[in-house]
Design a protein around this motif. Structure first.
Motif, PDB file in Angstrom:
ATOM      1  N   TYR A 106       3.991  -9.031  -3.364  1.00 14.25           N
ATOM      2  CA  TYR A 106       4.738  -7.797  -3.590  1.00 14.25           C
ATOM      3  C   TYR A 106       4.042  -6.814  -4.518  1.00 14.25           C
ATOM      4  CZ  TYR A 106       8.344 -10.661  -1.453  1.00 14.25           C
ATOM      5  OH  TYR A 106       9.047 -11.463  -0.588  1.00 14.25           O
ATOM      6  N   PHE A 107       3.061  -7.270  -5.270  1.00 20.08           N
ATOM      7  CA  PHE A 107       2.354  -6.399  -6.200  1.00 20.08           C
ATOM      8  C   PHE A 107       0.858  -6.526  -5.976  1.00 20.08           C
ATOM      9  CE2 PHE A 107       6.359  -7.239  -8.350  1.00 20.08           C
ATOM     10  CZ  PHE A 107       6.714  -5.993  -8.850  1.00 20.08           C
ATOM     11  N   HIS A 108       0.164  -5.400  -5.932  1.00 17.73           N
ATOM     12  CA  HIS A 108      -1.295  -5.392  -5.822  1.00 17.73           C
ATOM     13  C   HIS A 108      -1.905  -4.721  -7.053  1.00 17.73           C
ATOM     14  CE1 HIS A 108      -2.187  -6.063  -1.248  1.00 17.73           C
ATOM     15  NE2 HIS A 108      -1.496  -7.052  -1.782  1.00 17.73           N
ATOM     16  N   ASP A 109      -3.157  -5.057  -7.299  1.00 17.89           N
ATOM     17  CA  ASP A 109      -3.940  -4.418  -8.366  1.00 17.89           C
ATOM     18  C   ASP A 109      -3.241  -4.511  -9.724  1.00 17.89           C
ATOM     19  OD1 ASP A 109      -5.835  -3.616  -6.428  1.00 17.89           O
ATOM     20  OD2 ASP A 109      -4.623  -1.851  -5.963  1.00 17.89           O
ATOM     21  N   ALA A 110      -2.594  -5.622  -9.966  1.00 14.27           N
ATOM     22  CA  ALA A 110      -1.900  -5.799 -11.249  1.00 14.27           C
ATOM     23  C   ALA A 110      -2.911  -5.900 -12.385  1.00 14.27           C
ATOM     24  CB  ALA A 110      -1.029  -7.042 -11.213  1.00 14.27           C
ATOM     25  N   GLU A 124       0.776  -2.914 -15.406  1.00 15.02           N
ATOM     26  CA  GLU A 124       1.036  -2.007 -14.298  1.00 15.02           C
ATOM     27  C   GLU A 124       0.540  -2.643 -13.008  1.00 15.02           C
ATOM     28  OE1 GLU A 124      -1.004   1.575 -15.254  1.00 15.02           O
ATOM     29  OE2 GLU A 124       0.531   2.279 -16.657  1.00 15.02           O
ATOM     30  N   ALA A 125       1.142  -2.211 -11.888  1.00 12.03           N
ATOM     31  CA  ALA A 125       0.719  -2.689 -10.577  1.00 12.03           C
ATOM     32  C   ALA A 125       1.173  -1.693  -9.522  1.00 12.03           C
ATOM     33  CB  ALA A 125       1.311  -4.067 -10.296  1.00 12.03           C
ATOM     34  N   MET A 126       0.666  -1.881  -8.304  1.00  7.53           N
ATOM     35  CA  MET A 126       1.129  -1.092  -7.167  1.00  7.53           C
ATOM     36  C   MET A 126       2.188  -1.907  -6.440  1.00  7.53           C
ATOM     37  SD  MET A 126      -0.461   1.683  -7.550  1.00  7.53           S
ATOM     38  CE  MET A 126      -0.001   2.514  -6.020  1.00  7.53           C
ATOM     39  N   LEU A 127       3.353  -1.283  -6.267  1.00 10.50           N
ATOM     40  CA  LEU A 127       4.505  -1.958  -5.694  1.00 10.50           C
ATOM     41  C   LEU A 127       4.526  -1.809  -4.181  1.00 10.50           C
ATOM     42  CD1 LEU A 127       7.101  -3.469  -6.604  1.00 10.50           C
ATOM     43  CD2 LEU A 127       8.247  -1.244  -6.607  1.00 10.50           C
ATOM     44  N   ARG A 152       3.316   2.589  -4.451  1.00  5.61           N
ATOM     45  CA  ARG A 152       4.187   3.047  -5.535  1.00  5.61           C
ATOM     46  C   ARG A 152       3.778   2.390  -6.852  1.00  5.61           C
ATOM     47  NH1 ARG A 152       9.901   1.705  -4.758  1.00  5.61           N
ATOM     48  NH2 ARG A 152       9.203  -0.121  -3.588  1.00  5.61           N
ATOM     49  N   PRO A 153       3.346   3.154  -7.849  1.00  8.46           N
ATOM     50  CA  PRO A 153       2.980   2.562  -9.134  1.00  8.46           C
ATOM     51  C   PRO A 153       4.207   2.017  -9.856  1.00  8.46           C
ATOM     52  CG  PRO A 153       2.942   4.945  -9.280  1.00  8.46           C
ATOM     53  CD  PRO A 153       3.156   4.610  -7.835  1.00  8.46           C
ATOM     54  N   GLN A 202      15.541   3.801  -4.243  1.00  7.04           N
ATOM     55  CA  GLN A 202      14.935   4.036  -5.563  1.00  7.04           C
ATOM     56  C   GLN A 202      13.511   4.516  -5.392  1.00  7.04           C
ATOM     57  OE1 GLN A 202      15.082   0.702  -8.200  1.00  7.04           O
ATOM     58  NE2 GLN A 202      14.072   1.747  -9.844  1.00  7.04           N
ATOM     59  N   LYS A 203      13.316   5.822  -5.403  1.00  5.31           N
ATOM     60  CA  LYS A 203      11.990   6.389  -5.231  1.00  5.31           C
ATOM     61  C   LYS A 203      11.082   6.051  -6.380  1.00  5.31           C
ATOM     62  CE  LYS A 203      12.814   8.426  -1.328  1.00  5.31           C
ATOM     63  NZ  LYS A 203      12.147   7.964  -0.096  1.00  5.31           N
ATOM     64  N   ASP A 204      11.629   6.034  -7.597  1.00  2.57           N
ATOM     65  CA  ASP A 204      10.839   5.724  -8.788  1.00  2.57           C
ATOM     66  C   ASP A 204      11.267   4.365  -9.308  1.00  2.57           C
ATOM     67  OD1 ASP A 204      10.362   7.261 -12.084  1.00  2.57           O
ATOM     68  OD2 ASP A 204       9.463   5.505 -11.108  1.00  2.57           O
ATOM     69  N   PRO A 205      10.463   3.315  -9.153  1.00  3.34           N
ATOM     70  CA  PRO A 205      10.865   1.978  -9.569  1.00  3.34           C
ATOM     71  C   PRO A 205      11.031   1.858 -11.065  1.00  3.34           C
ATOM     72  CG  PRO A 205       8.543   1.999  -8.981  1.00  3.34           C
ATOM     73  CD  PRO A 205       9.102   3.333  -8.599  1.00  3.34           C
ATOM     74  N   ASN A 206      10.544   2.808 -11.849  1.00  7.26           N
ATOM     75  CA  ASN A 206      10.676   2.736 -13.299  1.00  7.26           C
ATOM     76  C   ASN A 206      11.904   3.485 -13.802  1.00  7.26           C
ATOM     77  OD1 ASN A 206       8.261   1.246 -13.906  1.00  7.26           O
ATOM     78  ND2 ASN A 206       7.170   3.044 -13.130  1.00  7.26           N
ATOM     79  N   ALA A 207      12.602   4.183 -12.911  1.00  4.47           N
ATOM     80  CA  ALA A 207      13.751   4.991 -13.327  1.00  4.47           C
ATOM     81  C   ALA A 207      14.917   4.107 -13.730  1.00  4.47           C
ATOM     82  CB  ALA A 207      14.159   5.931 -12.203  1.00  4.47           C
TER      83      ALA A 207
END
Length: 264
Positions: free
Chosen positions: A149-153, A191-194, A204-205, A259-264
């Motif tokens: 589910y996460f890349h480039d973590a 941080e990672a790409m979601l 999605r960062p 949820q467009k922004d996963p950090n919101a």
């Protein structure tokens, strides 16, 4: 919604130094001699026994001997054994050390051990001193489920001293555990790409909630292991040893539409 399990696992580092006995010439009246030869044991227990590095060479420990009206140091145990100094009779404490307990980074273990002994007139003795690692280790890993589910973590561990160490679990190489000062605070950011809802892109960062470990434990490897599980929440489990467990929960939404922004 997927759940993400974040575990911090650590187990005691077992490090000991043994010393072998050697004979030396008979000393004069009112004095005795001592001989020390230390051999460090570099085994670390995490869940399976592994070895840490570098392993000090025999005799590489610095040595300090203190007693009544006596305080002398040698740059190595080898130097002391070759000199074979005469010690006045009485009680002494020997300290062996290797490395700097405040130094942080890969390949920077610090060992320390002490032993109290008695010097007798016209006697040559040998003492066994146990030397243990006095700093801590930290590393960051991830599971295959997490990487689905996460890349480039990329994660950064910041120590109380202000040192920053970067880990990229799953990047193709195993990040080396780094040594950090014991009894200090660690802060973890990442941080990672979601993954998108369709599962076809990682576009999605995502910034992981900051995590802290208030106090590192000596002779312990602290492993931040990121995992994912399907139970509706993300969980941070901090497990330093069998009797210590701290579980923290946060949510990660994978649905782009909700949820467009996963950090919101």
């Amino acid at each position: 919604m997927k759940n993400f399990l974040f575990t911090l696992l650590a187990s005691a580092v077992l490090m000991a130094g043994g010393c072998s006995k050697n004979e030396s010439p008979a000393p004069a009246d009112g004095y005795g001699t001592l001989r020390i030869l230390c051999t460090p044991d570099a085994a670390i227990t995490t869940r399976a026994e592994i070895a840490t590095s570098p392993v000090p060479e025999a005799g590489a420990f610095t040595l300090r001997i203190t007693g009544t009206d006596y305080d002398h140091s040698w740059t190595s145990v080898t130097e002391f054994n070759e000199a074979q100094p005469l010690l006045p009779t009485g009680e002494y404490t020997a300290e062996v050390s290797f490395g700097d307990p405040a130094a942080e980074g890969a390949g920077k273990p610090c060992y320390h051990g002490t032993k109290t002994f008695q010097i007798l007139p016209r006697k040559s003795i040998s003492e066994q001193i146990e030397a243990r690692i006095v700093n801590s280790q930290v590393t960051v890993t991830s599971t295959e489920a997490f990487r689905t589910y996460f890349h480039d973590a990329m994660f950064t561990v910041t120590t109380s001293a202000g040192n920053r160490f970067t880990f990229k679990p799953g990047a193709g190489t195993q990040d080396e555990a780094v040594f950090v000062a014991a009894g200090t605070r660690l802060t973890l950011t990442g941080e990672a790409m979601l993954q998108s809802q369709t599962g076809t892109a990682f576009d999605r960062p995502y910034t992981f909630p900051e995590q802290t470990l208030e106090q590192t434990v000596a002779r312990t490897r602290h492993t931040f292991c990121f995992d994912a599980r399907d139970n509706g929440s993300a969980t941070v489990t901090i497990n330093l040893y069998d009797e210590y467990l701290d579980e923290r929960t946060f949510e990660v939404e994978l649905n782009d539409d909700s949820q467009k922004d996963p950090n919101a």
